[in-house]
Design an enzyme around this catalytic site. Structure first.
Site, PDB file in Angstrom:
ATOM      1  N   SER A   1       0.825  -1.204   0.000  1.00  0.00           N
ATOM      2  CA  SER A   1       0.000   0.000   0.000  1.00  0.00           C
ATOM      3  C   SER A   1       0.857   1.251   0.000  1.00  0.00           C
ATOM      4  O   SER A   1       2.007   1.245   0.424  1.00  0.00           O
ATOM      5  CB  SER A   1      -0.896  -0.002   1.234  1.00  0.00           C
ATOM      6  OG  SER A   1      -0.064   0.093   2.372  1.00  0.00           O
ATOM      7  N   LYS A   2       0.212   2.306  -0.482  1.00  0.00           N
ATOM      8  CA  LYS A   2       0.816   3.637  -0.557  1.00  0.00           C
ATOM      9  C   LYS A   2       1.436   4.064   0.760  1.00  0.00           C
ATOM     10  O   LYS A   2       2.412   4.776   0.793  1.00  0.00           O
ATOM     11  CB  LYS A   2      -0.315   4.638  -0.845  1.00  0.00           C
ATOM     12  CG  LYS A   2      -0.392   5.125  -2.240  1.00  0.00           C
ATOM     13  CD  LYS A   2      -1.297   6.324  -2.271  1.00  0.00           C
ATOM     14  CE  LYS A   2      -1.963   6.347  -3.626  1.00  0.00           C
ATOM     15  NZ  LYS A   2      -3.199   7.009  -3.703  1.00  0.00           N
ATOM     16  N   ARG A   3       0.770   3.649   1.831  1.00  0.00           N
ATOM     17  CA  ARG A   3       1.209   4.103   3.145  1.00  0.00           C
ATOM     18  C   ARG A   3       2.605   3.544   3.476  1.00  0.00           C
ATOM     19  O   ARG A   3       3.373   4.152   4.197  1.00  0.00           O
ATOM     20  CB  ARG A   3       0.193   3.651   4.204  1.00  0.00           C
ATOM     21  CG  ARG A   3       0.043   4.562   5.379  1.00  0.00           C
ATOM     22  CD  ARG A   3      -1.349   4.466   5.979  1.00  0.00           C
ATOM     23  NE  ARG A   3      -1.766   3.074   6.139  1.00  0.00           N
ATOM     24  CZ  ARG A   3      -1.419   2.317   7.163  1.00  0.00           C
ATOM     25  NH1 ARG A   3      -0.667   2.790   8.115  1.00  0.00           N
ATOM     26  NH2 ARG A   3      -1.852   1.082   7.236  1.00  0.00           N
ATOM     27  N   ASN A   4       2.918   2.365   2.922  1.00  0.00           N
ATOM     28  CA  ASN A   4       4.189   1.730   3.266  1.00  0.00           C
ATOM     29  C   ASN A   4       5.249   1.816   2.183  1.00  0.00           C
ATOM     30  O   ASN A   4       6.428   1.727   2.481  1.00  0.00           O
ATOM     31  CB  ASN A   4       3.949   0.250   3.593  1.00  0.00           C
ATOM     32  CG  ASN A   4       3.111   0.107   4.837  1.00  0.00           C
ATOM     33  OD1 ASN A   4       3.518   0.522   5.901  1.00  0.00           O
ATOM     34  ND2 ASN A   4       1.914  -0.429   4.691  1.00  0.00           N
ATOM     35  N   SER A   5       4.841   1.926   0.944  1.00  0.00           N
ATOM     36  CA  SER A   5       5.831   1.911  -0.142  1.00  0.00           C
ATOM     37  C   SER A   5       5.357   2.789  -1.285  1.00  0.00           C
ATOM     38  O   SER A   5       4.184   3.118  -1.367  1.00  0.00           O
ATOM     39  CB  SER A   5       5.965   0.499  -0.716  1.00  0.00           C
ATOM     40  OG  SER A   5       6.446  -0.380   0.234  1.00  0.00           O
TER      41      SER A   5
END
Ligand code: GLU
Length: 507
Positions: free
Chosen positions: A260-264
């Site tokens: 996900s965007k939040r992590n990568s």
């Protein structure tokens, strides 16, 4: 099982236009592309824009840009045209509507007039009864009067698929084998919405059928919908294509859930900006859920086309590893790209760092002397760089002039005996350089020998001697090797930088 290579595969990438595609979707597109190329088939781009609310302006450009950058070309698509135009689902509504009508006429589908409020109430009751959400099939058997009343009230119906209430259906998932399910577990899903737009279930199937798609390659999140799809294929009398559900890509270790965007970073623009080489990202994406022999990790695109087999797609989730991606990227930079190719790919980063103007970068190869210089400058960072982004800060000195190097005079000293010691070293080197022949000046070993002579004459270690010109030439305490910098800058410029350093030390 092996790929059905006797039959050229027609595959497709069918993104919804919601901005830059997620690299997980692109990975699936790459699989589909490889299969088409390997079997001499075609790869189609189809835009699934049936959910108009989620549509993001500029998505087609973002999708094309992502595919182009990765080196994935398609044979048919929105801008290319092809025998099955149009390739936007929103422009194909009559097809879906006609198949929905066919299903109604056959008794395989029905109009549903239920209001959103009623559907919500049904779901609340089901929740209280601890049954999964779904439709209670109210309109499946409504009376003529009730239907008329709904029509008189101006309600626009949706079309739902009439799932058989009994029996079992089986299908063959290419990677998972035969899967059977009870029809009673399947919901009467909406296939055509009240605005005349189809839902995914009907739309993808009609298009795949009309476009002659032989292999449906899509994310494994679609597996729960397959039972419904199989019933639909049968009701429409469509041949069932080969269904290949590819594994999910999970967040890096330690993080839960899908990548996900939040992590990568999840879009190719982010990777491009971060200095990733397109071929390296493509190579890594293919390894997320596919392997050739459990040990080979580097594959160029032609190698992938030659070696790709869908039966080696794994069924277990793949975990994203930023470290592995970086390792592959470094491998491409250090070992695969030619020096010129590498320099060419560094140009946007040099421009971004203000070391070249846009115009210079665009026309750089028209001036061969300048171009050679840039290639040589970038080469100094090629062996160690992990990303293209690291190159400009490493070789910035090559694009500056002596006066624009900014550094504190103290940096020149290193392990030498104060400012005086550094001045002696720089003076010694200048004298030595002036004494050696021009040909020795472009020979790394001879240069190093000359610098060693300076060390011997001043009774210093090589490291002490190399320190001062390192800072004088690059303006930094970390830089490419000293002889390499001397060779790149040339004797005149190097001497100038060292003389300026001496005045800095004196000043
Ligand atoms: N539009 C669907 C999605 O973006 C495509 C799924 C498929 O490939 O059939 O998830």
């Amino acid at each position: 099982m092996t790929t059905d290579v006797a039959r050229p595969a027609r595959t497709r990438y069918a993104p919804s236009p919601t901005g830059y595609p997620h690299i997980g979707n692109l990975r699936t597109a790459v699989f589909a592309f490889l299969l088409a190329r390997k079997t001499g088939g075609q790869f189609i781009l189809r835009i699934e824009d049936t959910d108009q609310k989620r549509k993001v302006e500029g998505s087609l450009d973002a999708i094309r840009d992502s595919l182009n950058w990765l080196g994935i070309d398609y044979d048919e698509g929105p801008d290319k045209g092809g025998p099955h135009s149009p390739y936007f689902q929103s422009e194909r509504l009559p097809f879906y509507q006609s198949y929905a009508r066919q299903l109604i006429e056959q008794g395989n589908a029905y109009y549903c007039y239920c209001s959103p409020e009623r559907l919500e109430a049904v779901n609340k009751t089901r929740q209280a009864q601890k049954v999964p959400p779904g439709y209670d099939r109210h309109c499946r058997n409504i009376s003529q009067e009730e239907r008329q009343a709904a029509l008189d009230a101006g309600i626009k119906p949706v079309v739902r698929f009439r799932v058989p209430l009994e029996g079992k259906t089986s299908y063959n998932d290419y990677l998972r084998g035969t899967i059977s399910f009870d029809n009673s577990t399947i919901n009467d899903q909406v296939i055509l919405k009240s605005d005349g737009f189809p839902t995914y279930h009907l739309a993808y199937m009609v298009d795949d059928y009309l476009m002659g798609v032989t292999h449906v390659m899509r994310g494994q999140e679609w597996i729960p919908s397959v039972p419904l799809h199989i019933l639909l294929y049968k009701a429409l009398n469509f041949p069932i294509p080969i269904l290949v559900h590819v594994p999910l890509i999970l967040n890096p270790p330690g993080e839960k859930g899908k990548l996900s965007k939040r992590n990568s970073a999840v879009s190719v623009v982010e990777y491009r900006k971060a200095g990733y080489v397109a071929e390296a990202l493509l190579n890594y994406l293919v390894l997320l859920g596919w392997s050739y022999d459990d040990k080979t990790e580097i594959f160029t695109l032609p190698e992938l086309i030659e070696k790709f087999e869908i039966n080696r797609i794994q069924t277990t989730d793949a975990r994203f590893s930023p470290e592995k991606l970086e390792w592959i990227n470094a491998y491409y930079i250090n070992h695969i790209l030619s020096e010129e190719d590498f320099a060419r790919r560094c140009l946007p980063f040099l421009t971004e760092a203000g070391l070249l103007t846009q115009e210079e970068a665009e026309n750089v190869e028209s001036d061969q002397v300048r171009w050679r210089y840039i290639v040589e400058a970038c080469r100094l960072a090629k062996d160690k760089a992990k990303t293209l982004l690291e190159v400009a800060p490493e070789v910035d000195f090559a694009f500056k002039n002596a006066e624009s190097l900014e550094y504190p005079a103290e940096d020149l000293i290193g392990k030498n005996d104060g400012k005086e010691g550094a001045i002696r070293v720089l003076g010694g080197i200048i004298a030595k350089l002036k004494a050696i022949s021009a040909s020795a000046y472009s020979d790394r070993d001879l240069l190093l020998a000359a610098l060693d002579e300076v060390a011997a004459e001043l009774e210093l270690k090589r490291g002490q001697v190399l320190w001062c010109p390192r800072v004088a030439l690059s303006g930094k305490t970390r830089s490419p090797g000293c002889p390499e910098m001397f060779i790149l800058l040339g004797v005149e410029e190097s001497v100038k930088r060292m003389e300026l350093a001496i005045s800095k030390l004196k000043g």
